[in-house]
Design an enzyme around this catalytic site. Structure first.
Site, mmCIF file in Angstrom:
data_model
loop_
_atom_site.group_PDB
_atom_site.id
_atom_site.type_symbol
_atom_site.label_atom_id
_atom_site.label_comp_id
_atom_site.label_asym_id
_atom_site.label_seq_id
_atom_site.Cartn_x
_atom_site.Cartn_y
_atom_site.Cartn_z
ATOM 1 N N THR A 171 50.946 43.355 65.822
ATOM 2 C CA THR A 171 50.021 42.232 65.595
ATOM 3 C C THR A 171 49.201 42.530 64.343
ATOM 4 O OG1 THR A 171 49.904 41.626 67.903
ATOM 5 C CG2 THR A 171 47.934 41.174 66.609
ATOM 6 N N ARG A 199 53.760 31.966 77.336
ATOM 7 C CA ARG A 199 52.601 32.856 77.490
ATOM 8 C C ARG A 199 51.693 32.799 76.244
ATOM 9 N NH1 ARG A 199 50.969 37.856 74.573
ATOM 10 N NH2 ARG A 199 49.745 39.103 76.004
ATOM 11 N N ASP A 202 45.650 36.951 73.871
ATOM 12 C CA ASP A 202 44.265 37.134 73.418
ATOM 13 C C ASP A 202 44.070 36.713 71.957
ATOM 14 O OD1 ASP A 202 46.052 39.388 72.948
ATOM 15 O OD2 ASP A 202 44.340 40.235 71.880
ATOM 16 N N THR A 222 43.559 44.071 68.618
ATOM 17 C CA THR A 222 45.006 44.174 68.864
ATOM 18 C C THR A 222 45.251 45.132 70.019
ATOM 19 O OG1 THR A 222 47.088 45.018 67.952
ATOM 20 C CG2 THR A 222 45.092 45.905 66.987
ATOM 21 N N GLY A 223 46.350 44.910 70.722
ATOM 22 C CA GLY A 223 46.673 45.783 71.847
ATOM 23 C C GLY A 223 47.073 44.951 73.047
ATOM 24 N N HIS A 224 46.904 45.494 74.220
ATOM 25 C CA HIS A 224 47.355 44.845 75.451
ATOM 26 C C HIS A 224 46.552 43.559 75.692
ATOM 27 C CE1 HIS A 224 48.028 44.288 79.794
ATOM 28 N NE2 HIS A 224 49.220 44.775 79.491
HETATM 29 N N1 ASP Z 1 47.402 41.384 71.627
HETATM 30 C C1 ASP Z 1 48.750 40.974 71.406
HETATM 31 C C2 ASP Z 1 49.273 40.257 72.625
HETATM 32 O O1 ASP Z 1 49.101 40.693 73.709
HETATM 33 C C3 ASP Z 1 49.694 42.095 71.094
HETATM 34 C C4 ASP Z 1 49.230 43.107 70.092
HETATM 35 O O2 ASP Z 1 48.081 43.117 69.685
HETATM 36 O O3 ASP Z 1 50.063 43.940 69.689
HETATM 37 O O4 ASP Z 1 49.908 39.280 72.478
#
Ligand code: ASP
Length: 314
Positions: A171, A199, A202, A222-224
């Site tokens: 991301t 889906r 965030d 960024t992340g989960h």
């Molecule tokens: N936050 C992003 C998502 O869950 C993924 C990511 O930041 O790598 O879609």
């Protein structure tokens, strides 16, 4: 005010083979954003340009190179926010356009709404003359391989993006302060590999993936995604800054608390209204870079801060 741009290229378990492309991508993105700020351009134009560059890059999970949903399609999310008046725009589950971040900006500037989804977002893109790209043209071999691996091994229980499936990570986001002291933030993603069709992440949620307020800070996360959204991560960091923490301490503390509470990892980049920076991730890696004056800083490992002097960066 000395302008600054700070960008990230995704938090998670970035595989070694992807490290060089992510580093060179974030460096170039920061340089592109900075060249706008240096000429007196706005933070908004700088973050949009920095994110557009990474949306074009195969090494990043945004635009071309996005991860795939369970049907093998690219569905993308993006959001953008201006700190002077808290205006913002976002898109979610949008298909077949190269630059979702620019569509999010059009939602902000041309509609009375904050977030457009799916077919409605694509119809709006068409009305605005945003070119569409042929179906399937944003899909890379790398993303197809990652989806196959997800289907073989599973991964819905992942606590870190990319863990057990290196195709996931990337991301992108950018935050900037311009010479007038105005802040802006932008974030764009293909989401998570093997997600259900439809889906939303965030990244399209103002206050989770993106936040900017000239009274506090600009933040991109960024992340989960489900974890970041539950914790309203970007807004939580802004609130800590409002209560007196430095950008770095606020970014570190909120991410540590989020990961302790909800177990999953993430990263964030922050610029406060004073131009202080916060860069932190609870994941294994996060590519980032920033430029201020002639100094370009970057890193991807914990505690890495490599500096290069950029001459004649305009
Ligand atoms: N936050 C992003 C998502 O869950 C993924 C990511 O930041 O790598 O879609």
């Amino acid at each position: 005010m000395s302008p600054i741009i700070l960008v990230h290229g995704g938090a998670g378990d970035v595989p070694d083979e992807r490290v060089p492309a992510k580093i060179s991508g974030v460096k170039e993105s920061a340089r592109i954003g900075y060249s706008i700020l240096q000429k007196g351009g706005s933070a908004l134009d700088a973050v949009e340009a920095a994110v557009r560059y990474m949306e074009d890059g195969e090494a990043f999970n945004a635009g071309y190179g996005s991860v795939l949903n369970l049907d093998g399609e690219v569905e993308m999310d993006a959001s953008i926010m201006v700190g002077s008046n808290l205006t913002a725009g976002a898109v979610t589950v949008v298909k077949d356009i190269a630059h979702p971040i620019s569509l999010a900006r059009l939602v902000m500037e041309k509609t009375p709404h904050l977030l457009l989804a799916g077919a409605g977002a694509n119809r709006f893109a068409k009305e605005q003359g945003v070119p569409s790209v042929p179906p399937g043209s944003l899909v890379t071999k790398y993303a197809q391989k990652a989806l196959e691996e997800f289907k073989r091994k599973g991964g819905d229980d992942r606590t870190e993006i990319g863990h057990n499936n290196p195709g996931d990570v990337g991301t992108v986001g950018a935050v900037a302060i311009d010479s007038k002291g105005n802040l802006a933030a932008a974030t764009s993603t293909g989401g998570i590999n093997g997600k259900m069709v439809g889906r939303s992440s965030d990244t399209c949620m103002i206050g989770s993936g993106t936040y900017a307020d000239d009274n506090t800070a600009a933040i991109s996360t960024t992340g989960h995604g489900e974890t970041i959204a539950k914790y309203c991560l970007a807004h939580a960091i802004a609130k800590e800054i409002e209560h007196g923490k430095s950008a770095q301490n606020a970014t570190t503390d909120v991410l540590e608390k989020m990961t302790e509470r909800l177990k999953n990892t993430a990263g964030a980049i922050t610029i406060s209204k004073e131009g202080d920076l916060g860069i932190y991730f609870t994941s294994k890696r996060m590519a980032w870079a920033y430029q201020k004056e002639d100094n370009l800083h970057y890193g991807i490992e914990r505690n890495q801060d490599t500096t290069e002097i950029i001459k004649n960066s305009s």
